[in-house]
Write a protein that holds these residues in place. Structure first.
Motif: not given
Length: 420
Positions: A396-400
């Motif tokens: 999720w953090w990488s996508d964000r």
């Protein structure tokens, strides 16, 4: 019959302890090993006991007889010779301890911390503080140092406005005294009486970007920096730092052997973590791909082995990239010190992950490398039960970050079927 020097010298060991008597309680014990030792038997208050006098030939027959006579004199006065010896030895030990200096105790403490495997940087900082103290009180017997003497040392930093240094110095001096107490060389810690005597430093939080739009500006600035200066290693280090929410020192000191890119795991050894706990950092697919590409580049330069630094200093493969390199890169990108720091990206992740409302607090804390409370059992359970959630957080953090880097938030619109 009384013993003679010849008889003592000629006494041979047997299968059991042999006891030769000289009279009036003095005995020579001959052990099976051949060791010969003197002792005197006596009785005080109806209780029988014995006093070891030492080994022959270090203690001659004449010396042993004189020592036995002195023991009998004590018995005649109602004094137990063994207890009297313990009292005298305790007094002498106290006298010796009273002469041990602050510098000697501090050196022992540093040695202990080194044996415990404390990080080299931790040891160096502690030694630096100790050296400051030793300049004034190092050669003073530790039992004679008073609170005013210590306060005078601390005031030097306080007057110069170095309030945090003064506070840390007081804590370190106190640690030396507590070590002295634990090892029987002191009885009190003077720094305990000094609480409140120093100016309390204002807590300085590291600058961190907490606005998504501004974080996107940082990520795009990294792209520009990489294109303009061909400093891919610095940018990769910053991207890894942001994507994993790790500490700058953990990123700068990483070696290739800590990565298992097939499993998407970065294992930080305990010696390299702040809490001295082996830490598993879960890597997103995008981070794994970035590190694979960076390793190909490193291998081509001959520094892609398991023991090689991932981010070596330029021109010095055996030395890690300095934190100053990361900071200067951020400054060159146009971000001021009061806006962003290398360490501040941990706060960025923590804030945005919490505000998303998607993740449990424990999973966020463990993603930051913090040990959750509740004892060893709960920590062990949490490590396993939260790993899947932490894996989802990493993705999720990488996508964000990817979304912010593109300059837009992705909003999922409802489908026609969902509308109906």
């Amino acid at each position: 019959m009384s013993l003679t020097t010849t008889a003592v010298q000629a006494a041979k060991p047997g299968d059991k302890v042999r006891t030769l008597t000289d009279g009036r309680g003095l005995q020579l014990r001959v052990l099976p090993s051949g060791v010969k030792s003197w002792r005197v038997d006596y009785r005080v208050g109806g209780k029988r006991s014995n006093l070891p006098l030492g080994r022959w030939p270090e203690i001659s027959l004449a010396e042993a007889r004189e020592m036995a006579r002195e023991a009998r004199r004590l018995v005649e006065r109602g004094v137990d010779p063994l207890e009297e010896r313990k009292r005298i030895e305790a007094e002498r030990a106290a006298e010796r301890a009273a002469q041990v200096t602050f510098r000697e105790i501090a050196a022992e403490l540093i040695e202990k911390l080194t044996r415990e495997g404390k990080a080299a940087t931790t040891i160096a900082k502690r030694q630096w503080l100790i050296d400051k103290a030793c300049a004034a009180i190092g050669d003073r017997p530790i039992t004679e140092i008073t609170p005013p003497e210590i306060l005078a040392v601390l005031r030097l930093d306080e007057i110069a406005g170095r309030y945090e240094t003064a506070t840390r110095l007081r804590s370190t001096i106190g640690q030396v005294f507590r070590f002295a107490i634990a090892t029987g060389r002191a009885t009190t810690d003077p720094t305990r009486d000094m609480r409140g005597a120093l100016v309390t430093p204002t807590v300085q939080h590291r600058a961190a970007i907490l606005e998504p739009k501004r974080l996107g500006d940082v990520l795009r600035a990294m792209d520009d920096y990489e294109r303009e200066r061909s400093r891919s290693a610095v940018v990769v280090a910053l991207r890894l730092l942001i994507a994993t929410a790790t500490r700058p020192g953990e990123v700068r000191g990483v070696v290739w052997g800590e990565f298992d890119l097939d499993s998407g795991v970065w294992t930080l050894p305990a010696a390299r973590t702040k809490q001295r706990l082996t830490t598993r950092i879960l890597l997103s697919g995008a981070v794994v791909e970035m590190m694979r590409h960076h390793r190909e580049f490193a291998t081509a330069r001959g520094i892609g082995g398991a023991g090689d630094l991932v981010f070596p200093a330029m021109g010095r493969p055996g030395r890690p990239m300095s934190e100053n390199t990361l900071v200067l890169a951020l400054r060159a990108m146009g971000f001021a010190a009061d806006e962003v720091t290398a360490h501040g990206f941990r706060s960025t992740f923590s804030t945005m992950a919490s505000e998303s409302g998607k993740w449990t607090p424990d999973a966020i804390e463990m993603s930051l490398g913090h040990a959750i409370g509740g004892g060893d059992v709960r920590r062990a359970y949490g490590r396993h039960s939260l790993e899947e959630e932490r894996r989802r957080i990493a993705e999720w953090w990488s996508d964000r970050l990817g979304t912010l880097r593109c300059g837009a938030e992705v909003v999922t619109l409802p489908t026609e079927r969902a509308k109906r």
